[in-house]
Design a protein around this motif. Structure first.
Motif, mmCIF file in Angstrom:
data_model
loop_
_atom_site.group_PDB
_atom_site.id
_atom_site.type_symbol
_atom_site.label_atom_id
_atom_site.label_comp_id
_atom_site.label_asym_id
_atom_site.label_seq_id
_atom_site.Cartn_x
_atom_site.Cartn_y
_atom_site.Cartn_z
ATOM 1 N N VAL A 241 -22.321 88.976 -95.705
ATOM 2 C CA VAL A 241 -23.574 89.233 -95.158
ATOM 3 C C VAL A 241 -24.524 88.383 -95.865
ATOM 4 N N ALA B 158 -23.721 88.565 -90.596
ATOM 5 C CA ALA B 158 -22.787 88.939 -91.148
ATOM 6 C C ALA B 158 -21.694 88.452 -90.576
ATOM 7 N N GLU C 153 -20.567 95.568 -94.766
ATOM 8 C CA GLU C 153 -21.588 94.163 -94.662
ATOM 9 C C GLU C 153 -22.748 95.058 -93.723
#
Length: 319
Positions: A214, A230, A248
């Motif tokens: 991310v 992400a 993430e």
């Protein structure tokens, strides 16, 4: 601000690694949305994955099986074996929300423990899910539902406006096979005008032992996020994909670092937990508590975090 997550596990495969929460400043002059977003429509016929993508799918199935065989990737949220105190919670918050582990050095990433500021979103988070052409329709349905359910949960935990939206999204979840991701440069430049070469390369050249990534973006030196991307590998089996989604998206909200002391937590290199835990839910609540302010230095934020941790861990009144 860059953080590499590395597993200390000894597996039959390569060590598990996740690149997470690399924050990049984009120029103030670069608008967040410069033109209507070009969505990648599902093809009439899903292209067959390449031999490399099929080999990765096999690798990640073996990796998931190895982790599960060791009792890892737990999804129970923690229990009697993972008790923690308010002091431990506050310590973990400071380490995870107010420190970086890696820094950007030109077009490369290098380890360097760095004190940071409190980063989070001060505007509504609009999440969209985008799939590469080679992702099958049944997986698209599963992953779309997984992200949607999890985004709603994150919104409840933080009190922040977090919703699914295809109208001017600012948190892009890209689920891509290897073949899709390597050809995604132009699309990434469209999503994030002004994206740096380093961030672009980190996504396009993701090594096999990095499961997901991310990258969060701010403008003009602000600690307030304005956009995040992400990337989840579509080759992952379902549990690994869900684990990446959980980590993430949470890290893209501002819990950017990892700590070997955090337990039960997905923000720990040991991979004991694969899904967001009770401990991590409290970290998210603390991160968006109004007593903390975006951009706070650790010395200012830490005593406030300790007070919040004491309050949320205090036993309730007798029933």
């Amino acid at each position: 601000m860059v953080n590499w997550r590395k597993s200390g596990l000894t597996l039959g495969l390569a060590a598990l690694t996740t690149l997470a929460a690399c924050t990049e400043e984009i120029p103030v002059s670069a608008p967040v949305e410069t033109r209507p977003q070009t969505r990648v429509a599902p093809p009439a016929v899903t292209p067959a994955p390449s031999a490399e993508s099929e080999a990765l799918a096999t690798y990640y199935r073996r990796l998931q099986n190895d982790l599960l065989a060791q009792g890892l990737l737990r999804g129970d949220g923690g229990g009697a074996d993972t008790a923690f105190t308010d002091t431990m919670l506050a310590r973990n918050f400071v380490r995870i929300a107010l420190f970086d582990e890696y820094v950007t050095d030109g077009d490369f990433l290098r380890p360097q423990a760095t004190v940071s500021r409190l980063r989070r979103w001060d505007q509504p988070v609009r999440v969209s899910v985008e799939f590469g052409p080679s992702v099958a329709s049944d997986q698209r349905r599963q992953d779309q539902a997984s992200v949607s359910t999890y985004a709603a949960r994150l919104g409840r935990l933080t009190g922040q406006s977090i919703r699914m939206s295809e109208s001017a999204p600012n948190f892009h979840v890209l689920i891509l096979n290897e073949d899709d991701r390597r050809a995604y440069g132009n699309r990434l430049r469209e999503i994030v005008p002004g994206i740096s070469t380093g961030s672009l390369n980190a996504i396009l050249n993701l090594p096999r032992d990095q499961l997901c990534i991310v990258v969060a973006f701010s403008e003009g030196g602000s600690a307030s996020y304005s956009k995040a991307v992400a990337v989840i590998r579509a080759e992952h089996p379902p549990l690994l994909r869900t684990s990446c989604i959980h980590e993430e998206l949470a890290q893209g909200l501002g819990l950017a670092n990892d700590s070997p002391q955090a337990r039960p937590s997905i923000f720990n290199d040991d991979e004991e937990f694969g899904l967001l835990t009770s401990h991590d839910e409290l970290l998210l609540q603390m991160l968006y508590d109004p007593r903390l302010q975006t951009g706070m230095a650790p010395a200012v934020a830490a005593p406030i975090a300790r007070q919040i941790a004491r309050e949320i861990m205090a036993p309730g009144p007798p029933s």
